[in-house]
Design an enzyme around this catalytic site. Sequence first.
Site, PDB file in Angstrom:
ATOM      1  N   CYS A   2       2.012  72.701  61.825  1.00  0.00           N
ATOM      2  CA  CYS A   2       3.055  72.073  62.626  1.00  0.00           C
ATOM      3  C   CYS A   2       2.405  71.133  63.637  1.00  0.00           C
ATOM      4  CB  CYS A   2       3.949  73.042  63.397  1.00  0.00           C
ATOM      5  SG  CYS A   2       4.782  74.225  62.343  1.00  0.00           S
ATOM      6  N   ARG A  27      -0.379  67.884  59.623  1.00  0.00           N
ATOM      7  CA  ARG A  27      -0.302  69.288  60.037  1.00  0.00           C
ATOM      8  C   ARG A  27       0.860  70.036  59.389  1.00  0.00           C
ATOM      9  NH1 ARG A  27      -3.397  70.148  64.442  1.00  0.00           N
ATOM     10  NH2 ARG A  27      -2.267  72.067  64.846  1.00  0.00           N
ATOM     11  N   TRP A  75       5.433  72.941  59.293  1.00  0.00           N
ATOM     12  CA  TRP A  75       4.945  73.639  58.110  1.00  0.00           C
ATOM     13  C   TRP A  75       5.566  75.029  58.214  1.00  0.00           C
ATOM     14  CZ3 TRP A  75       2.052  77.967  56.706  1.00  0.00           C
ATOM     15  CH2 TRP A  75       1.586  77.974  55.391  1.00  0.00           C
ATOM     16  N   ASN A 101       4.385  75.346  67.739  1.00  0.00           N
ATOM     17  CA  ASN A 101       3.432  75.411  66.623  1.00  0.00           C
ATOM     18  C   ASN A 101       2.740  76.771  66.732  1.00  0.00           C
ATOM     19  OD1 ASN A 101       0.135  73.864  66.280  1.00  0.00           O
ATOM     20  ND2 ASN A 101       1.227  75.145  64.859  1.00  0.00           N
ATOM     21  N   GLY A 102       2.960  77.622  65.716  1.00  0.00           N
ATOM     22  CA  GLY A 102       2.320  78.940  65.760  1.00  0.00           C
ATOM     23  C   GLY A 102       3.263  80.001  65.233  1.00  0.00           C
ATOM     24  N   GLU A 490     -15.247  72.679  44.001  1.00  0.00           N
ATOM     25  CA  GLU A 490     -14.587  71.686  44.855  1.00  0.00           C
ATOM     26  C   GLU A 490     -13.804  70.661  44.016  1.00  0.00           C
ATOM     27  OE1 GLU A 490     -13.778  71.406  47.819  1.00  0.00           O
ATOM     28  OE2 GLU A 490     -13.507  69.279  48.197  1.00  0.00           O
ATOM     29  N   LYS A 494      -9.816  70.021  44.347  1.00  0.00           N
ATOM     30  CA  LYS A 494      -9.230  68.696  44.608  1.00  0.00           C
ATOM     31  C   LYS A 494      -8.128  68.397  43.605  1.00  0.00           C
ATOM     32  CE  LYS A 494     -10.166  67.974  47.770  1.00  0.00           C
ATOM     33  NZ  LYS A 494     -10.992  68.744  48.594  1.00  0.00           N
ATOM     34  N   GLU A 497      -5.014  70.659  44.149  1.00  0.00           N
ATOM     35  CA  GLU A 497      -4.336  70.362  45.424  1.00  0.00           C
ATOM     36  C   GLU A 497      -3.411  69.157  45.322  1.00  0.00           C
ATOM     37  OE1 GLU A 497      -6.941  71.164  49.407  1.00  0.00           O
ATOM     38  OE2 GLU A 497      -7.806  69.748  48.005  1.00  0.00           O
ATOM     39  N   HIS A 513     -18.156  83.672  29.187  1.00  0.00           N
ATOM     40  CA  HIS A 513     -17.619  84.999  29.500  1.00  0.00           C
ATOM     41  C   HIS A 513     -16.118  84.958  29.764  1.00  0.00           C
ATOM     42  CE1 HIS A 513     -21.628  86.615  29.473  1.00  0.00           C
ATOM     43  NE2 HIS A 513     -22.012  85.661  30.305  1.00  0.00           N
ATOM     44  N   LYS A 612      -3.096  70.290  56.615  1.00  0.00           N
ATOM     45  CA  LYS A 612      -4.519  70.038  56.850  1.00  0.00           C
ATOM     46  C   LYS A 612      -5.117  71.054  57.812  1.00  0.00           C
ATOM     47  CE  LYS A 612      -7.873  66.679  56.847  1.00  0.00           C
ATOM     48  NZ  LYS A 612      -8.384  67.113  55.558  1.00  0.00           N
TER      49      LYS A 612
HETATM   50  C1  G6P Z   1      -6.733  73.591  54.558  1.00  0.00           C
HETATM   51  C2  G6P Z   1      -7.017  72.160  54.173  1.00  0.00           C
HETATM   52  C3  G6P Z   1      -8.345  72.089  53.423  1.00  0.00           C
HETATM   53  C4  G6P Z   1      -9.451  72.694  54.277  1.00  0.00           C
HETATM   54  C5  G6P Z   1      -9.114  74.115  54.716  1.00  0.00           C
HETATM   55  C6  G6P Z   1     -10.084  74.601  55.765  1.00  0.00           C
HETATM   56  O1  G6P Z   1      -6.495  74.347  53.428  1.00  0.00           O
HETATM   57  O2  G6P Z   1      -5.971  71.651  53.367  1.00  0.00           O
HETATM   58  O3  G6P Z   1      -8.650  70.737  53.147  1.00  0.00           O
HETATM   59  O4  G6P Z   1     -10.633  72.710  53.540  1.00  0.00           O
HETATM   60  O5  G6P Z   1      -7.816  74.144  55.313  1.00  0.00           O
HETATM   61  O6  G6P Z   1      -9.931  73.815  56.920  1.00  0.00           O
HETATM   62  P1  G6P Z   1     -11.042  73.546  57.986  1.00  0.00           P
HETATM   63  O7  G6P Z   1     -10.391  72.590  58.940  1.00  0.00           O
HETATM   64  O8  G6P Z   1     -11.351  74.858  58.625  1.00  0.00           O
HETATM   65  O9  G6P Z   1     -12.216  72.956  57.326  1.00  0.00           O
END
Ligand code: G6P
Length: 617
Positions: A2, A27, A75, A101-102, A490, A494, A497, A513, A612
Amino acid sequence: MCGITGYIGYRDAFPIIINGLKRLEYRGYDSAGVVLYDGNQINLSKTKGKVSDLLKKFDSDTSKVGNLGIGHTRWATHGEPNDINSHPHTSQSGNLVLVHNGIIENYNSIKQELIGRGYSFQSDTDTEVLVNFIEEIKIQNNVKLGKAVQIALNQVVGAYAIAVFDIDKPDEIIVAKLGSPIAIGVGKDLEEFFIASDASPFIEYTRNAIYLEDGEMAIIKKRREVIVKKIDDDTNVDAKVQELQMNLGEIEKNGYEHFMLKEIHEQPRAITDTFRGRLLPEEGIIKISGLENNMKRFLNAERIIIVACGTSWHAGLVAEYIFEEFVRIPVEVEYASEFRYRNPIITERDLVIAISQSGETADTLAAIKLAKSKGAFVFGVCNVVGSSIARENDSGVYTHAGPEIGVASTKAFTTQITVLTLMALRLARAKGTMTSADYRMYLQEMERIPAKVEKVLEMDAKVEEIARKYLLSTNCLYLGRGYNFPVALEGALKLKEISYIHAEGYPAAEMKHGPIALIDDRMPVVVIATSRGHYDKVVSNIQEIKSRSGKIIAVVTEGDTVVRDIADHVIEIPDTEEALSPLLTTIPLQLLSYYIAVMRNCNVDQPRNLAKSVTVE
Ligand code: G6P
């Protein structure tokens, strides 16, 4: 999660709040809302959806007048994303308006108490409970808003950043923080004030900001002052006004279609910025002050525990390979969310490295607190300057990647790996676990990395062409070995996501396996097959996939001829030391997921359900 923004001063609040919300959408973007107050009347508009949806609503049915306002981009936690659950929330009398926010964990018991006192609720949110709780305290105790907020927050369990005002006091906004960030922009001559979850919404209006600490609240009085207090004991705090370093250009798209593409292309610059003043190959020096000042703690550590989430956790996995090889120290990499709840064995001889782009991830923050309580030394690797994690650590280092706005992390990942590699090299020298010839060689090769990343980025059009062939895939497998196993993870993250294609990353040899059962002629398999990393073994894995009709997209070293003959597509990258190769091999995987997502018409910068900055556990 948020985003909160607010304004009180002499300008029209509306454009400031709307632009601020757009910058905070990273956010959360389930719903958005704004309230404006012109001294007579409240103009509130909120809707499910994005800030762009809110704007349409505003155009049709709401006045935009007011020099005071607060806004929110959500969010969803408590209550589905719909218009009613959107913020701002008003109290039953309509006098108090609040954004949050929280999470208020004990909201249900407070709600039941309020219902017993005649309150009724429209939404399913904890926030509506909080605003009514504050109102009830204000009425019962006959106190001003600031005092009522303070009394309420002392009874609340959970995390919050809030902004609230009372229509009887149109010259005042109260903000408070515990666990979620809040910054106050201080305008010239104290004529105006800005409120936001980070400083980006007010960067063009003021360079001066106060960042509230956990457990603090501020009473912001238009044309007068900001009084910062401790929530628990009411003592005044001498809050520091910090000068912001951020530039407007860093938070705009600068001609790119998406922030993600811009951030992918920024990586040569971002890695160079991470080096700046720290990597001096001519002199054979690596200097990271947070590390130098705590060298003994690092050298005496018996074990390094890395805690992180998401992409940062993948950077931690790369660091595990690098630290164990260069520094010969055992490393464990933990999901912060698991670590914090599993009663881990931590001693004073452990050194914990917490990695976080945002510096706000709730689980990582909690893991740090746990490690500190057991006596471990905690070192942070963060991107966002002044973030909660950066402040909570014993010491740390910033990555200096610049603001990352695309929800899918790209430059944060490569700069995290960069800084962790520099740390490992410096420690290897201090410990004598690397020869001076190797050390110098690595320093020089590190310096060449940004130019090599630039070269990989030249493959952009080729990767786009490959993406076109696989945009309708429903599954995708990513394989890598050693340093490039985390890169495979990773790459898969990506893709899922932002394109919503199911993808899995695996160590190449583990494929047999399990995942090999999935392979048929509709299964694309992305394989990292660079020349220095167990190359022959990976080539055998590629053969195994090919014999089962899988489609191979291989990331290879320039000049490779063997894989070229077997794979369906090859993407060439410049040669480098295997330990540094993740900085290059990651780039084509970022581009591949980007182009597939764009071709599938997905919202690349704001993928569904994600945010994010994950400030809830
Ligand atoms: C969320 C974001 C990711 C990020 C993760 C950890 O899931 O969408 O992109 O890697 O949080 O966030 P941080 O800010 O702790 O790296």
